[in-house]
Design a protein around this motif. Structure first.
Motif, PDB file in Angstrom:
ATOM      1  N   CYS A 165     123.440  46.392  49.701  1.00 21.43           N
ATOM      2  CA  CYS A 165     123.233  47.814  49.994  1.00 21.43           C
ATOM      3  C   CYS A 165     122.926  48.603  48.732  1.00 21.43           C
ATOM      4  N   GLY A 166     123.399  48.119  47.611  1.00 26.47           N
ATOM      5  CA  GLY A 166     123.128  48.868  46.381  1.00 26.47           C
ATOM      6  C   GLY A 166     124.175  49.918  46.126  1.00 26.47           C
ATOM      7  N   GLY A 167     124.631  50.017  44.930  1.00 29.04           N
ATOM      8  CA  GLY A 167     125.676  50.976  44.581  1.00 29.04           C
ATOM      9  C   GLY A 167     125.095  52.205  43.921  1.00 29.04           C
ATOM     10  N   ASN A 168     125.979  53.005  43.348  1.00 25.47           N
ATOM     11  CA  ASN A 168     125.505  54.228  42.713  1.00 25.47           C
ATOM     12  C   ASN A 168     125.954  54.326  41.275  1.00 25.47           C
ATOM     13  N   VAL A 169     126.279  53.181  40.702  1.00 27.49           N
ATOM     14  CA  VAL A 169     126.727  53.197  39.317  1.00 27.49           C
ATOM     15  C   VAL A 169     125.508  53.178  38.409  1.00 27.49           C
ATOM     16  N   ALA A 170     125.585  53.871  37.307  1.00 26.57           N
ATOM     17  CA  ALA A 170     124.465  53.921  36.359  1.00 26.57           C
ATOM     18  C   ALA A 170     124.056  52.513  35.987  1.00 26.57           C
ATOM     19  N   GLY A 171     122.797  52.212  36.216  1.00 25.88           N
ATOM     20  CA  GLY A 171     122.328  50.863  35.913  1.00 25.88           C
ATOM     21  C   GLY A 171     122.510  49.932  37.093  1.00 25.88           C
ATOM     22  N   GLY A 172     123.301  50.371  38.058  1.00 26.66           N
ATOM     23  CA  GLY A 172     123.509  49.516  39.229  1.00 26.66           C
ATOM     24  C   GLY A 172     122.383  49.689  40.234  1.00 26.66           C
ATOM     25  N   THR A 173     121.831  50.880  40.255  1.00 27.02           N
ATOM     26  CA  THR A 173     120.697  51.089  41.165  1.00 27.02           C
ATOM     27  C   THR A 173     119.507  50.305  40.645  1.00 27.02           C
ATOM     28  N   GLY A 174     118.583  50.022  41.518  1.00 24.63           N
ATOM     29  CA  GLY A 174     117.406  49.265  41.079  1.00 24.63           C
ATOM     30  C   GLY A 174     116.614  50.096  40.088  1.00 24.63           C
ATOM     31  N   GLY A 175     117.126  50.192  38.894  1.00 29.37           N
ATOM     32  CA  GLY A 175     116.435  51.002  37.877  1.00 29.37           C
ATOM     33  C   GLY A 175     115.091  50.392  37.523  1.00 29.37           C
ATOM     34  N   THR A 176     114.162  50.612  38.374  1.00 31.27           N
ATOM     35  CA  THR A 176     112.872  49.952  38.184  1.00 31.27           C
ATOM     36  C   THR A 176     112.001  50.693  37.188  1.00 31.27           C
ATOM     37  N   GLU A 177     111.077  49.984  36.601  1.00 35.22           N
ATOM     38  CA  GLU A 177     110.116  50.598  35.700  1.00 35.22           C
ATOM     39  C   GLU A 177     109.080  51.324  36.522  1.00 35.22           C
ATOM     40  N   ALA A 178     108.855  50.811  37.703  1.00 38.21           N
ATOM     41  CA  ALA A 178     107.757  51.360  38.494  1.00 38.21           C
ATOM     42  C   ALA A 178     108.201  52.600  39.248  1.00 38.21           C
ATOM     43  N   SER A 179     107.565  53.714  39.005  1.00 45.88           N
ATOM     44  CA  SER A 179     107.801  54.879  39.849  1.00 45.88           C
ATOM     45  C   SER A 179     106.799  54.822  40.997  1.00 45.88           C
ATOM     46  N   SER A 180     106.318  53.621  41.228  1.00 42.83           N
ATOM     47  CA  SER A 180     105.288  53.477  42.250  1.00 42.83           C
ATOM     48  C   SER A 180     105.825  53.798  43.630  1.00 42.83           C
ATOM     49  N   GLU A 181     107.064  53.485  43.836  1.00 43.43           N
ATOM     50  CA  GLU A 181     107.598  53.671  45.160  1.00 43.43           C
ATOM     51  C   GLU A 181     108.681  54.739  45.127  1.00 43.43           C
ATOM     52  N   PHE A 182     108.342  55.932  44.626  1.00 41.26           N
ATOM     53  CA  PHE A 182     109.330  57.008  44.656  1.00 41.26           C
ATOM     54  C   PHE A 182     109.274  57.675  46.015  1.00 41.26           C
ATOM     55  N   PRO A 183     110.290  58.007  46.666  1.00 39.95           N
ATOM     56  CA  PRO A 183     111.667  57.708  46.250  1.00 39.95           C
ATOM     57  C   PRO A 183     112.125  56.348  46.750  1.00 39.95           C
ATOM     58  N   SER A 184     112.769  55.592  45.888  1.00 45.18           N
ATOM     59  CA  SER A 184     113.203  54.256  46.289  1.00 45.18           C
ATOM     60  C   SER A 184     114.630  54.250  46.788  1.00 45.18           C
ATOM     61  N   GLY A 185     115.329  55.333  46.595  1.00 49.84           N
ATOM     62  CA  GLY A 185     116.710  55.382  47.057  1.00 49.84           C
ATOM     63  C   GLY A 185     117.101  56.821  47.273  1.00 49.84           C
ATOM     64  N   PRO A 186     118.355  57.058  47.532  1.00 51.90           N
ATOM     65  CA  PRO A 186     118.763  58.438  47.781  1.00 51.90           C
ATOM     66  C   PRO A 186     118.574  59.297  46.539  1.00 51.90           C
ATOM     67  N   VAL A 187     118.327  60.560  46.773  1.00 54.76           N
ATOM     68  CA  VAL A 187     118.163  61.518  45.684  1.00 54.76           C
ATOM     69  C   VAL A 187     119.385  62.422  45.684  1.00 54.76           C
ATOM     70  N   THR A 188     120.179  62.361  44.649  1.00 52.12           N
ATOM     71  CA  THR A 188     121.419  63.123  44.626  1.00 52.12           C
ATOM     72  C   THR A 188     121.183  64.507  44.055  1.00 52.12           C
ATOM     73  N   LEU A 189     121.585  65.504  44.803  1.00 55.48           N
ATOM     74  CA  LEU A 189     121.466  66.885  44.328  1.00 55.48           C
ATOM     75  C   LEU A 189     122.848  67.372  43.930  1.00 55.48           C
ATOM     76  N   THR A 190     123.022  67.651  42.643  1.00 51.63           N
ATOM     77  CA  THR A 190     124.327  68.095  42.143  1.00 51.63           C
ATOM     78  C   THR A 190     124.356  69.612  42.084  1.00 51.63           C
ATOM     79  N   VAL A 191     125.460  70.167  42.516  1.00 50.14           N
ATOM     80  CA  VAL A 191     125.631  71.616  42.497  1.00 50.14           C
ATOM     81  C   VAL A 191     126.798  71.945  41.589  1.00 50.14           C
ATOM     82  N   GLY A 192     126.590  72.922  40.706  1.00 46.87           N
ATOM     83  CA  GLY A 192     127.638  73.234  39.745  1.00 46.87           C
ATOM     84  C   GLY A 192     128.679  74.215  40.252  1.00 46.87           C
ATOM     85  N   GLN A 193     128.711  74.448  41.538  1.00 46.30           N
ATOM     86  CA  GLN A 193     129.684  75.378  42.099  1.00 46.30           C
ATOM     87  C   GLN A 193     130.419  74.711  43.241  1.00 46.30           C
ATOM     88  N   ASP A 194     131.524  75.345  43.634  1.00 45.32           N
ATOM     89  CA  ASP A 194     132.328  74.774  44.701  1.00 45.32           C
ATOM     90  C   ASP A 194     131.617  74.831  46.048  1.00 45.32           C
TER      91      ASP A 194
END
Lengths: 507, 334, 177
Positions: free
Chosen positions: B24-53
């Motif tokens: 399934c693939g994890g979310n740890v840095a380097g654990g995701t398929g850190g591919t060189e190819a941006s050919s298939e963007f998006p290849s996984g979930p896109v995390t949107l971080t919010v700096g507020q509660d």
């Protein structure tokens, strides 16, 4: 009256099968989430918010409300069984609740908590139904000076609540107050005690402190203590409170409901103060206060009733004024906004079926909680029978991972570990964590309210006594502070009785 | 005996199941398929971080946007709250992540334009650290007075100079800046009383604990509509569409345009095609009915400008605020 | 009467209740109370914290009572802490509460070390492996459980944690799988 018609209409809304189902789902999820330390109702509601997009506003809010007070009860379960307070308002429950659990009476504690919560919630809902507008305007009269007086009263209560060595409890409280100052000063923007760390800029959150001091601290302590004497897991002997327990608690429940209802309306902190006040009130009323801290049933009944009543009445400012009283209410506010409904003074007029639907769903939800807790208490209590060697790491792991979910930050997990170590040391050296945590919660409220008040008064402190509500609270503070001294003086007076007579004769 | 046996089997099955989940693939840095190819963007979930509660306006905007983007990109866009230091923590965290399009952050203008005036240099966040993708919306501040104060317009406020207490939503916020500058320009003397956020400040002014306060429009509108507070003026550059009868500070002759803007950003160094794809998905998201009605419900004015324009705008604002505070000798950090 | 010897049942993880009646908790006296030295140590630590607090508060700037600076309140609290610590040093001279460190006290230390290890590894390789290791250490070495129980329960725990926190709730905990 128009109102009664609306109330009836509200019940019709709630008893629709969909709404009833979502209410049940919400309460169940809430209870399960509440059992997981760290994952509070606010985080849960945030996670489940997307689920509400596709359903009716009334249904959505009914589910979210169910999650909220379901989580309250779930938090009680961990407080009693695992000594882990899920929220600030459950800290007080830990004191006697866990003691009861260690005596094998976890069922009694949980049962009384369930019943008390039900009564408290129901009283609050009734109050909400009939008194909401009146009470809401009362909340508006509470300004910084009133909060300052209330927080001061709370700090005083902290020392009452402690059951061990007085001075050590005060030292712990002072440490708690100091800990509360960590972070950016809200008035000048200066960093205090952050040592350059951006993670500390917003101060330390309550949950890691409580989870560390109470939860991990206890777990670490048990690692050592377990080997000294083979600890039989608490034999669970009863799953429901006895009739005498109920009788003993009835007064506590009544008092707790009233305290909780009124204090819960105050935005920001009402529930914690309510639970502390309820505990302190019970302890003072009791014929034998030394029972408290060792498993006094009123020590669970009072605070649990109070904090559930407070949780329910915290809906009042949201629904009537459009002002969220705490983080979870803010999320509900957001959820309503997403649905296109703006909570506020006009909600009752523009969307009466929503208002009354939600209010009445609370009655139903409370009943569902009570019904569900009957079998579930038995299940949860069996957790205690698992051997400590196995339960400990599992609890520790749940705590750590739960801590991460507070703010998606590893720093919080580190904080939990640090406070776990501190909690262990405190226990070894005879300091109680309760006063520290409670003072920590009240500390920032006290400081900010006092500073704001001084700004409002232009530096003139007499303003505290000229405002009616704060004057009353300060008078109460004096009374509560002086009462024990008066009492002990009175006890000594009979020995001196002859002297006044002689004096009078000579006059 | 049988119980333990069953447990062992259960445990083993669980272990096997867990290992298969490795696919399934994890979310740890380097654990995701850190591919060189941006050919298939998006290849996984896109995390949107919010700096507020969670639950605040910034968070709600992020969730509304994430919803729409997820539909367009075809992957999930989970929203992660990482509150701290008005968004500084979240922004720095995301800025440090790999620039492959799988991590985004929702920026608040106040973090860039106002907060630096109140905190030390090393805590301030600069736009140079991120790639701004697109501007989103504008949230205006409105100066409201309590009913009991009797103020109806700015002149009333001026007449009460010296006796006025005004609430702000915190140190280093637009609310504080706007009022401080306005009062300095108009010659009004008052005592600033900071609160923790908009909600307590609004409560205080509704209850007449302070006489005026500057609040974000979305929060204040229900109270305005109910007649519990009186809007004196708005701090937007032009009249706000939701408050057509309320004059702006600029109209009254005071040069203090303060608004809260939100924009979407990613770590610096995003490949051009990934950037273009992301901007495309944002455009699609904001065009949807769900999003536009969200804006309306929350009284947000759409401000969908390009990333470069955002940088220009916010940098100019930051400078302007710096000049204003210097000119009137205002220190936000007291 | 002898019974044919048979291998003892491996202990189930959950002990069945044995007695129906209430049994008062076996009152073990606990480790010996911490002596006066421990109380002194504790008092000195809090005193040091208080003094440190005073120093930092003064550096922050105290302001005047009418216009309090950011250091005013921390100063008040720190002074209170100093006073109370001194009181505690006096009052607690006799010792008598708290507990002494025993020969088992290294166990919490090990526990603490594993927890810190978890914190360090969490962002790097996710929670599954560190949790598994922690659980094994606690169950087997600190808890004295058998290898089989430890492994089984640890694996079960990690899987359950995964199912709850990642699969069911969709939280953002760093996970490898």
């Amino acid at each position: 009256m128009d109102n009664l018609q609306n109330v009836m209409a509200g019940f019709e809304v709630v008893l629709e099968p969909t709404n009833l189902l979502y209410c049940l789902v919400g309460v169940l999820i809430g209870m399960l989430i509440g059992v997981l330390p760290g994952l509070g109702p606010a985080a849960t509601i945030a996670i489940l918010l997307p689920l509400t997009y596709g359903i009716e506003p009334v249904t959505a809010i009914i589910m979210l409300a169910g999650i909220f007070y379901g989580a309250q009860y779930g938090g009680t379960i961990t407080s009693v069984l695992l000594r882990l307070p899920g929220e600030a308002s459950s800290v007080v429950t830990v004191l006697d609740g866990h003691a009861l659990a260690r005596q094998g009476k976890a069922g009694t504690a949980l049962g009384i908590a369930a019943i008390g919560s039900f009564v408290g919630g129901t009283v609050a809902i009734v109050g909400l139904t009939f008194l909401a507008p009146v009470v809401a305007s009362f909340a508006l009269d509470f300004g910084p000076p009133e909060y300052a007086a209330l927080a001061l009263l709370g700090i005083l209560l902290v020392s009452t609540i402690a059951s061990g060595a007085r001075v050590k409890a005060l030292v712990a409280a002072a440490l708690g107050l100091l800990l509360a100052t960590v972070g950016r000063d809200a008035f000048t923007g200066t960093e205090r005690f952050t040592f350059g760390s951006l993670d500390l800029a917003d101060g330390i959150d309550f949950v890691p402190v409580a989870m560390g001091l109470f939860g991990l601290g206890e777990i670490l302590y048990n690692l050592e203590e377990r080997h000294r004497a083979v600890h039989a897991p608490g034999k669970v002997t009863n799953v429901w409170p006895s009739r005498s327990d109920l009788r003993e608690s009835s007064g506590a429940v009544t008092r707790g409901s009233v305290l909780g209802f009124f204090l819960g309306i105050l935005p920001g902190g009402g529930a914690t103060i309510a639970s502390m006040a309820a505990y302190a009130a019970e302890k003072k009323r009791a014929k034998d206060p030394s029972r408290f801290g060792k498993g006094a049933i009123e020590g669970v009944a009072g605070p649990e009733t109070a904090n559930n009543a407070a949780a329910t009445s915290s809906f009042i400012p949201l629904l009537t004024l459009g002002i969220p009283a705490n983080a979870t209410m803010a999320l509900m506010f957001g959820a309503l906004l997403i649905q296109g409904i703006t909570p506020g003074p006009q909600l009752v007029d523009q969307h009466p079926e929503l208002f009354w639907g939600v209010v009445n769903s609370m009655y139903v939800g409370n009943i569902l909680l009570l019904i569900m807790s009957i079998p579930l208490v038995g299940v949860f209590v069996r957790i205690l029978r698992v051997r400590a060697a196995i339960l400990a790491p599992i609890t520790a792991l749940i705590t750590m991972i739960g801590a991460y979910t507070i703010n998606n930050s590893v720093f919080d997990v580190l904080l939990v570990v640090v406070f776990g170590a501190v909690g262990y040391l405190m226990k070894k050296f005879g300091f109680e964590p309760g006063p520290l945590v409670l003072a920590f919660v009240l500390g920032s409220l006290l400081e900010e309210s006092v500073r704001r008040s001084l700004l409002l008064f232009g530096g003139d402190p007499t303003g505290f006594v000229t405002r009616p509500i704060s004057a009353v609270l300060l008078a109460l503070f004096v009374v509560v502070a002086v009462w024990p001294l008066v009492q002990s003086a009175r006890r000594r007076r009979p020995a001196q009785a002859p002297t006044p007579d002689r004096e009078e004769a000579s006059v | 005996m049988r119980l333990a046996h069953r447990r062992a089997v259960a445990g083993a099955t669980a272990a096997v199941a867990a290992l298969t989940l490795a696919a399934c693939g994890g979310n740890v840095a380097g654990g995701t398929g850190g591919t060189e190819a941006s050919s298939e963007f998006p290849s996984g979930p896109v995390t949107l971080t919010v700096g507020q509660d969670a639950g605040g306006s910034t968070d709600l905007i992020a969730r509304a946007l994430a919803d729409g983007m997820s539909g367009d990109l075809g992957v999930s866009v989970p929203v992660v709250n990482r509150a701290g230091a008005n968004g500084a923590v979240a922004t720095q965290e995301v800025a440090g992540k790999p620039a492959d399009g799988s991590n985004l952050v929702l920026l608040n203008a106040s973090l860039i334009t106002i907060t630096p005036l109140a905190v030390s240099e090393d805590e301030a966040v600069s736009l140079d650290d991120v790639d701004v993708l697109k501007g989103l919306s504008q949230d205006d501040y409105v100066l409201v007075a309590s009913k009991k104060s009797g103020f109806e317009d700015l002149d009333d406020l001026r007449a009460a100079s010296g006796e006025v207490t005004y609430g702000t939503t915190g140190v280093g916020t637009g609310s504080q800046l706007a009022q401080a500058v306005l009062f300095a320009q108009a010659g009004i003397e008052g005592t600033s009383v900071p609160f923790d956020s908009g909600s307590p400040a609004l409560t205080a002014v509704v209850g007449d604990q302070v006489q005026v306060a500057t609040i974000q429009l979305g929060e204040a509108k229900p109270q305005i509509d109910a007649g519990n507070v009186v809007p004196l003026l708005a701090f937007s550059a032009e009249r706000n569409q939701f408050l057509p009868d309320v004059p702006t500070a600029v109209e009254e002759g005071y040069d203090v345009p303060v608004s809260q803007y939100r924009a979407l950003a990613a770590p610096k160094g995003l490949p051009e095609d990934v950037k273009a794809r992301l901007v495309e998905s944002v455009d699609a998201a904001v065009a949807e009915d769900a999003y536009t009605s969200f804006n309306e419900n929350n009284l947000l004015t759409p401000h969908e400008i390009s990333g470069e324009e955002v940088v220009e705008e916010w940098t100019a604002l930051a400078e302007k605020y710096q000049d204003l505070t210097a000119e009137y000798d205002i220190s936000l950090a007291e | 009467m002898t019974t044919a010897p048979h291998p003892p049942d491996p202990e189930p993880a959950v002990e069945p209740t044995v007695e129906p009646a209430v049994e008062p908790e076996a009152h073990d006296d606990g480790p010996p109370p911490a002596g006066p030295l421990a109380n002194l140590g504790a008092g000195l630590v809090t005193l040091a914290l208080g003094v440190g607090g005073v120093v930092v508060s003064l550096a922050l700037g105290v302001g005047t009572p009418a216009q309090p600076g950011s250091g005013m309140w921390p100063l008040v609290v720190s002074v209170g802490l100093v006073v109370l610590s001194l009181a505690q040093l006096v009052v607690g001279r006799a010792g008598g509460d708290g507990e002494r460190f025993t020969r088992h006290s290294w166990m919490p230390l090990v526990g603490l070390a594993t927890l810190l290890g978890l914190v360090a590894l969490l962002p790097v390789i996710g929670f599954e492996i560190p949790s598994l290791l922690l659980s094994l250490v606690w169950m087997r070495f600190l808890g004295g459980e058998s290898w089989r129980t430890s492994v089984v329960c640890s694996l079960g725990a990690v899987v359950a944690l995964y199912l709850v926190f990642v699969a069911a709730l969709g939280t953002n905990v760093p996970h490898l799988f």
